[in-house]
Design an enzyme around this catalytic site. Structure first.
Site, PDB file in Angstrom:
ATOM      1  N   CYS A 271      77.121   3.082  58.064  1.00 38.24           N
ATOM      2  CA  CYS A 271      78.135   3.813  58.843  1.00 38.24           C
ATOM      3  C   CYS A 271      78.528   3.107  60.138  1.00 38.24           C
ATOM      4  O   CYS A 271      79.695   2.749  60.320  1.00 38.24           O
ATOM      5  CB  CYS A 271      77.616   5.210  59.175  1.00 38.24           C
ATOM      6  SG  CYS A 271      77.316   6.207  57.712  1.00 38.24           S
TER       7      CYS A 271
HETATM    8  N1  LIG Z   1      74.879   7.043  53.858  1.00 39.70           N
HETATM    9  C1  LIG Z   1      75.068   7.785  54.930  1.00 39.70           C
HETATM   10  O1  LIG Z   1      74.171   7.949  55.734  1.00 39.70           O
HETATM   11  C2  LIG Z   1      76.388   8.465  55.186  1.00 39.70           C
HETATM   12  C3  LIG Z   1      76.448   9.470  56.140  1.00 39.70           C
HETATM   13  C4  LIG Z   1      77.637  10.119  56.371  1.00 39.70           C
HETATM   14  C5  LIG Z   1      78.777   9.718  55.677  1.00 39.70           C
HETATM   15  N2  LIG Z   1      78.718   8.714  54.761  1.00 39.70           N
HETATM   16  C6  LIG Z   1      79.949   8.368  54.034  1.00 39.70           C
HETATM   17  O2  LIG Z   1      79.897   9.010  52.761  1.00 39.70           O
HETATM   18  C7  LIG Z   1      80.550   8.195  51.767  1.00 39.70           C
HETATM   19  C8  LIG Z   1      79.587   7.894  50.633  1.00 39.70           C
HETATM   20  O3  LIG Z   1      78.516   7.139  51.170  1.00 39.70           O
HETATM   21  P1  LIG Z   1      77.130   6.984  50.427  1.00 39.70           P
HETATM   22  O4  LIG Z   1      76.193   6.417  51.430  1.00 39.70           O
HETATM   23  O5  LIG Z   1      76.766   8.225  49.717  1.00 39.70           O
HETATM   24  O6  LIG Z   1      77.507   5.861  49.344  1.00 39.70           O
HETATM   25  P2  LIG Z   1      76.613   5.367  48.128  1.00 39.70           P
HETATM   26  O7  LIG Z   1      77.020   3.971  47.864  1.00 39.70           O
HETATM   27  O8  LIG Z   1      75.176   5.688  48.369  1.00 39.70           O
HETATM   28  O9  LIG Z   1      77.087   6.300  46.906  1.00 39.70           O
HETATM   29  C9  LIG Z   1      78.379   6.318  46.416  1.00 39.70           C
HETATM   30  C10 LIG Z   1      78.336   6.678  44.933  1.00 39.70           C
HETATM   31  O10 LIG Z   1      79.684   6.798  44.483  1.00 39.70           O
HETATM   32  C11 LIG Z   1      79.760   6.226  43.184  1.00 39.70           C
HETATM   33  N3  LIG Z   1      81.161   5.933  42.913  1.00 39.70           N
HETATM   34  C12 LIG Z   1      81.916   4.918  43.369  1.00 39.70           C
HETATM   35  N4  LIG Z   1      83.167   5.029  42.945  1.00 39.70           N
HETATM   36  C13 LIG Z   1      83.231   6.156  42.200  1.00 39.70           C
HETATM   37  C14 LIG Z   1      84.263   6.823  41.495  1.00 39.70           C
HETATM   38  N5  LIG Z   1      85.507   6.364  41.490  1.00 39.70           N
HETATM   39  N6  LIG Z   1      83.939   7.944  40.846  1.00 39.70           N
HETATM   40  C15 LIG Z   1      82.680   8.428  40.846  1.00 39.70           C
HETATM   41  N7  LIG Z   1      81.673   7.844  41.492  1.00 39.70           N
HETATM   42  C16 LIG Z   1      81.940   6.732  42.176  1.00 39.70           C
HETATM   43  C17 LIG Z   1      78.825   5.053  43.227  1.00 39.70           C
HETATM   44  O11 LIG Z   1      78.419   4.643  41.932  1.00 39.70           O
HETATM   45  C18 LIG Z   1      77.667   5.615  44.068  1.00 39.70           C
HETATM   46  O12 LIG Z   1      76.693   6.224  43.249  1.00 39.70           O
HETATM   47  C19 LIG Z   1      81.050   6.969  52.511  1.00 39.70           C
HETATM   48  O13 LIG Z   1      82.351   7.185  52.932  1.00 39.70           O
HETATM   49  C20 LIG Z   1      80.131   6.906  53.714  1.00 39.70           C
HETATM   50  O14 LIG Z   1      80.714   6.216  54.803  1.00 39.70           O
HETATM   51  C21 LIG Z   1      77.542   8.090  54.486  1.00 39.70           C
END
Ligand SMILES: NC(=O)c1ccc[n+]([C@@H]2O[C@H](COP(=O)([O-])OP(=O)(O)OC[C@H]3O[C@@H](n4cnc5c(N)ncnc54)[C@H](O)[C@@H]3O)[C@@H](O)[C@H]2O)c1
Length: 435
Positions: A271
């Protein structure tokens, strides 16, 4: 109709993207009594989840197993299930593309699937972190095409609600962190708020999706800029031969007007190094150059090189060159007590020391192996007396709580501590070089 289904928890919920955000969200919704379907494009992940194997430390297999076996949570790669779902939360990645520009591919791909199965009385919520305007400028046009017969706010509902969880934080987690919600219309906001109120203790609504998108970017830009500031103060203190850690602790005794941030080897995680660039990119469209963001990035990105200087200095005290030195990197995760190396500054520090022909080993209780660029895979070494005594310098890059730092310093020849992990060590402080 959808309101009633939400209030009686008979609505069929769905989550797209089952990663650090989506999987805990799926569990939270299911734990409130909803039937939830998790959808992900990664078939290996879906296969593991079907066997109740979680890749996400915040969701244990023990928590997942009863929800999967009872069918409360179902998981699939098949998007056609969207046809049956009343609510859909989109939690897909938002990385940076070339030249640090927003990469919208994952959001667009997910929303195009949603559009294919969109139906009346469906609530769609985007949770991915993104720039102000995404929900209305990117998501809505995919759902509400000129030929659509169903309309937002009347037939289906669309909102943005940023996820604010911090992986590994055991005090504040998804259900006790207030949820920010901004709908495209007041009815969208109301329905989204009613949904979240079923499983999150506090909600806070704002006037629009753009506002909610900006809230999340403010929060993460605030962290990035303050870390940049404190890293700069650390660089100044170093020149002045002042202990920045002592200064921060003293300043933090002020009960108002000061909030401590700490220097370190650089920014890490999914992030803080990324999200502020979503804001600076969007600001440019308004002819505004986001100077604080750029400056903080510049300073934070320099920190691995500063750590390298500290290693050279520590070796120099032993009349040893960096070339050929044997270094033990302690901690490669981007932060304490988690097993996540995404954007970890340790990777950059390791690249720098390898470029200078030093040899490195690493120990991280949470990261068993490490692949670096095209180079070989490295494996976490057991932390033994022999190992610590055999290296020229131990470099603490992550202050994991499980390490006995008194023991470490006792056996190490030299220590470079980038996290003040050795602050309470009683003997051997003279061996320690801090940033
Ligand atoms: N990790 C954190 O601490 C955190 C905290 C707050 C916000 N976010 C935000 O949340 C969002 C997700 O982050 P994350 O850390 O969970 O990512 P991540 O990479 O852990 O997980 C994302 C998932 O989405 C899947 N994916 C990708 N494209 C897809 C599609 N078209 N259809 C279905 N599934 C799909 C991937 O296979 C993966 O399993 C991002 O925008 C991130 O910035 C993350």
């Amino acid at each position: 109709m959808i309101l009633e289904k939400i209030e009686t928890r008979t609505a069929r919920a769905g989550v797209i993207g089952l990663g650090y955000v989506g999987l805990p969200l799926t569990v939270a919704i299911a734990s409130a009594g909803f039937r939830v379907t998790g959808i992900d494009i990664c078939s290996e992940k879906i296969a593991r989840l079907k066997q109740s194997i979680s890749d996400i430390p915040d969701v244990t297999n023990a928590v997942l197993a009863p929800l999967i076996t009872s069918g409360q949570i179902q998981v699939t790669t098949d998007f056609s299930v969207l046809r049956e779902l009343d609510t859909v939360n989109i939690c897909v990645p938002t990385p940076l593309g070339e030249n640090r520009t927003p990469d919208m591919r994952f959001i667009i791909a997910a929303v195009q699937q949603v559009a294919q199965y969109l139906h009346p009385e469906q609530l769609i919520i985007l949770e991915s972190t993104t720039y102000p305007g995404t929900t209305e400028e990117v998501v809505l046009p995919e759902l509400n095409t000129p030929s659509s017969t169903i309309q937002v706010g009347r037939d289906f509902y669309l909102a943005y609600s940023p996820e604010r969880i911090e992986p590994g934080n055991s005090t504040y987690f998804m259900t006790n962190t207030p949820k920010i919600i901004g709908g495209v219309t007041p009815q969208c906001t109301h329905i989204a708020k009613t949904f979240y109120a079923q499983f999150i203790s506090k909600t806070h609504t704002v006037s629009s999706p753009r506002t909610a998108e900006m809230v999340k970017l403010l929060e993460n830009t605030f962290r990035s800029v303050n870390i940049g500031l404190i890293n700069e103060v650390a660089l100044i203190c170093d020149r002045m031969d002042l202990d920045v850690w002592e200064i921060i602790d003293a300043a933090a005794t002020k009960p108002f007007g000061f909030m401590p941030f700490y220097p370190g080897p650089g920014l890490g995680g999914h992030c803080i190094p990324i999200d502020p660039h979503y804001l600076s990119w969007k600001a440019q469209m308004y002819q505004y150059h986001a100077r604080f963001i750029e400056l903080a990035t510049e300073i934070n990105n320099e920190m691995p090189k500063y750590v390298l200087d500290k290693i050279i200095h520590a070796l120099n005290l032993q009349r040893k060159p960096l070339n050929g030195a044997k270094l033990l990197i302690l901690g490669v995760a981007y932060k304490k007590d988690i097993g996540d190396i995404r954007e970890s500054p340790a990777l950059e520090v390791i690249r720098l020391i390898l470029d200078k022909k030093a040899e490195f080993l690493y120990h991280d209780p949470y990261i068993k192996n490490l692949s670096l660029d095209e180079r070989e895979t490295y494996y976490s070494e057991p932390l033994t007396v022999d190992l610590v005594e055999s290296v020229d310098c131990v470099v603490i890059l992550t202050d994991h709580g499980a390490i006995d730092y008194d023991w470490l310093v006792e056996h190490a020849q030299r220590v470079v501590d980038t996290r003040n992990a050795t602050r309470s060590v009683k003997k051997g402080q003279e061996k320690i070089t801090k940033i």
